[in-house]
Every structure is written in C-alpha cells, then in structure tokens.
Design a protein around this motif. Sequence first.
Motif, mmCIF file in Angstrom:
data_model
loop_
_atom_site.group_PDB
_atom_site.id
_atom_site.type_symbol
_atom_site.label_atom_id
_atom_site.label_comp_id
_atom_site.label_asym_id
_atom_site.label_seq_id
_atom_site.Cartn_x
_atom_site.Cartn_y
_atom_site.Cartn_z
ATOM 1 N N PRO A 169 39.404 44.042 47.160
ATOM 2 C CA PRO A 169 39.390 45.484 46.907
ATOM 3 C C PRO A 169 40.078 46.272 48.018
ATOM 4 C CG PRO A 169 37.240 44.526 46.480
ATOM 5 C CD PRO A 169 38.051 43.464 47.158
ATOM 6 N N SER A 170 39.912 45.827 49.260
ATOM 7 C CA SER A 170 40.529 46.515 50.394
ATOM 8 C C SER A 170 41.844 45.842 50.759
ATOM 9 C CB SER A 170 39.595 46.503 51.604
ATOM 10 O OG SER A 170 40.254 47.064 52.734
ATOM 11 N N GLN A 171 42.853 46.648 51.015
ATOM 12 C CA GLN A 171 44.146 46.124 51.445
ATOM 13 C C GLN A 171 44.227 46.024 52.968
ATOM 14 O OE1 GLN A 171 46.281 44.949 49.074
ATOM 15 N NE2 GLN A 171 44.480 45.446 47.833
ATOM 16 N N HIS A 172 43.161 46.428 53.649
ATOM 17 C CA HIS A 172 43.114 46.335 55.109
ATOM 18 C C HIS A 172 42.664 44.937 55.526
ATOM 19 C CE1 HIS A 172 43.768 50.649 55.665
ATOM 20 N NE2 HIS A 172 42.894 50.855 54.693
ATOM 21 N N ASN A 173 42.941 44.597 56.769
ATOM 22 C CA ASN A 173 42.495 43.324 57.312
ATOM 23 C C ASN A 173 40.970 43.274 57.294
ATOM 24 O OD1 ASN A 173 42.785 40.786 58.614
ATOM 25 N ND2 ASN A 173 42.291 41.763 60.568
ATOM 26 N N ALA A 174 40.408 42.241 56.726
ATOM 27 C CA ALA A 174 38.949 42.135 56.611
ATOM 28 C C ALA A 174 38.561 40.694 56.319
ATOM 29 C CB ALA A 174 38.426 43.047 55.498
ATOM 30 N N ARG A 175 37.332 40.371 56.650
ATOM 31 C CA ARG A 175 36.790 39.062 56.261
ATOM 32 C C ARG A 175 36.375 39.088 54.800
ATOM 33 N NH1 ARG A 175 34.960 41.047 60.782
ATOM 34 N NH2 ARG A 175 35.419 39.999 62.779
ATOM 35 N N VAL A 176 35.783 40.201 54.416
ATOM 36 C CA VAL A 176 35.250 40.360 53.064
ATOM 37 C C VAL A 176 35.294 41.838 52.720
ATOM 38 C CG1 VAL A 176 32.895 40.492 53.973
ATOM 39 C CG2 VAL A 176 33.229 39.875 51.589
ATOM 40 N N SER A 177 35.457 42.146 51.434
ATOM 41 C CA SER A 177 35.387 43.541 51.000
ATOM 42 C C SER A 177 34.738 43.597 49.622
ATOM 43 C CB SER A 177 36.766 44.213 50.999
ATOM 44 O OG SER A 177 37.672 43.563 50.132
ATOM 45 N N TYR A 178 34.314 44.809 49.246
ATOM 46 C CA TYR A 178 33.464 44.971 48.065
ATOM 47 C C TYR A 178 33.927 46.135 47.197
ATOM 48 C CZ TYR A 178 30.559 42.457 51.426
ATOM 49 O OH TYR A 178 30.097 41.555 52.357
ATOM 50 N N ARG A 206 28.169 44.966 41.655
ATOM 51 C CA ARG A 206 28.732 44.799 42.988
ATOM 52 C C ARG A 206 29.522 43.496 43.069
ATOM 53 N NH1 ARG A 206 29.411 49.608 44.415
ATOM 54 N NH2 ARG A 206 27.578 50.882 43.965
ATOM 55 N N MET A 207 30.825 43.607 43.332
ATOM 56 C CA MET A 207 31.715 42.466 43.390
ATOM 57 C C MET A 207 32.093 42.162 44.835
ATOM 58 S SD MET A 207 31.840 41.763 40.195
ATOM 59 C CE MET A 207 33.064 40.451 40.252
ATOM 60 N N VAL A 208 32.110 40.888 45.159
ATOM 61 C CA VAL A 208 32.351 40.407 46.522
ATOM 62 C C VAL A 208 33.679 39.656 46.560
ATOM 63 C CG1 VAL A 208 31.495 38.888 48.360
ATOM 64 C CG2 VAL A 208 29.868 40.173 46.922
ATOM 65 N N SER A 209 34.498 39.958 47.558
ATOM 66 C CA SER A 209 35.760 39.238 47.726
ATOM 67 C C SER A 209 35.883 38.734 49.164
ATOM 68 C CB SER A 209 36.959 40.137 47.402
ATOM 69 O OG SER A 209 38.178 39.449 47.664
ATOM 70 N N PHE A 210 35.792 37.412 49.336
ATOM 71 C CA PHE A 210 36.106 36.829 50.631
ATOM 72 C C PHE A 210 37.630 36.724 50.718
ATOM 73 C CE2 PHE A 210 31.724 35.295 50.243
ATOM 74 C CZ PHE A 210 31.246 35.586 51.521
ATOM 75 N N HIS A 211 38.210 37.411 51.689
ATOM 76 C CA HIS A 211 39.663 37.450 51.792
ATOM 77 C C HIS A 211 40.203 36.058 52.105
ATOM 78 C CE1 HIS A 211 40.285 42.051 52.284
ATOM 79 N NE2 HIS A 211 39.178 41.795 51.592
ATOM 80 N N LEU A 212 41.296 35.715 51.457
ATOM 81 C CA LEU A 212 41.847 34.371 51.571
ATOM 82 C C LEU A 212 42.270 34.050 53.009
ATOM 83 C CD1 LEU A 212 42.340 31.914 49.863
ATOM 84 C CD2 LEU A 212 44.602 32.820 49.277
#
Length: 211
Positions: A154-163, A175-181
């Motif tokens: 969801p976030s285009q910023h550097n992150a470990r995970v975003s929601y 609530r959706m969870v995305s662990f950034h690749l």
Amino acid sequence: MREFLLDRIRLVRELLQSDIEIAHADIGLILCSVLSACAAERWPGRGIDRARFIELLVRCSPVDMHADWICVPALIVNGHVDESDTPYGPGGQSTRIFRGDEIDLDLAACRSSYPNVSIRDCKSCSYATLIYGWLRCGYAHQYAPHVNITHYPPSQHNARVSYIGRGKPDGGLKRMVSFHLDYLIALTEFHADNVASVPESHPAEWWINAA
C-alpha cells in the motif's frame, strides 16, 4: 549449505529481473523455505518447525529488522483489540495507509498500550509469527497466503510492512497486511549468510511459548 541458500537469494533476484512470468507466491515460497532451512540447521528435530522458525527470526535477526514487533492490524484481525483503540480510531484515520513504524509496537510497548491482551496473544501477532503463519504455511500448503495478506504494498515508501483497508460488503474495512518484498529478501539473505555451521541445543523455552 550457506552457499546453496545464498544461491536461492540470487535466484530470487534473477527471477525478479527476468522476463519470466512469476507469481508473488513463487518468490514467497523460496524465501520461506530458505528461512525454514536456516531454522532447521540451527535446531534440528521434529515437531518444532513453527517454534524454531519464529525463534530464528526473533532471536537471531538484527534488531532493526523488527522481527519481534507486534502488528497492530493483526491484533485487530484476530480480535485481540478493538479498532477504535488503535491509531485507526477516532480522528479520521480509518482509511489511512500506515507503515509499520507508524502503528506497530515492540512487545513491551504493546503490553503497555493494550494491557488486557496477553503476552502470548501479542506474540501471535509478531512479524515473525505472521511470516510463518500467514506467509510460509499458506505458500507451503495452498500456494497462497493468508486472506489478510496483499502482495501489493500500500505504501510506496521504504518500509518493512504497510497496511491498507479493503472495503467489505457491510461497509466496513478489512485490514490488509503487506510485508514488503525488499524486507523479506533482506531478512532471508541475512539468515542464509549466517546459517548455523553446527546445531545448537534447543532453548529451555521457545520464545513463542513463553508467557
């Protein structure tokens, strides 16, 4: 073993840069399999796959990987906290895209913010536990992640995970969870590069089981 596992990381990067059509599950399955192998090399044995996988991420990852941090959206999904008591609550934040650093908590802070949530319930929503349960198990058994995982950050910023919140028929938000690749690759590469050369004794108590 170290070179073999690091070659799997190189394979992941080559696949991502190639013209081959691959699914996120293909990459996730390779990464989670490498992590499982690292845990098994460090603590051999049967019937302990979940405990040692989580132990590896929590005890052996660099602190800045936040593997022991607690995912607040997962606390909501699992019914441990009410959404109104989180940053999604009053103030028009329900549709906001959060990054992990903006909403999630380390274990001590989670216990302080949500004293009615047990330590074990907090730990059940740690990044390490979710990577095992929501990614690794889903990919290994169904070739698909948990229903609250999204492959698209969801976030285009550097992150470990975003929601992000996904609309439901009743008008609420799932609530959706995305662990950034990039995070998953870096986490896996660290453990592949530092895979145990000799087995260790099992902990007196696994982190996930300690109350």
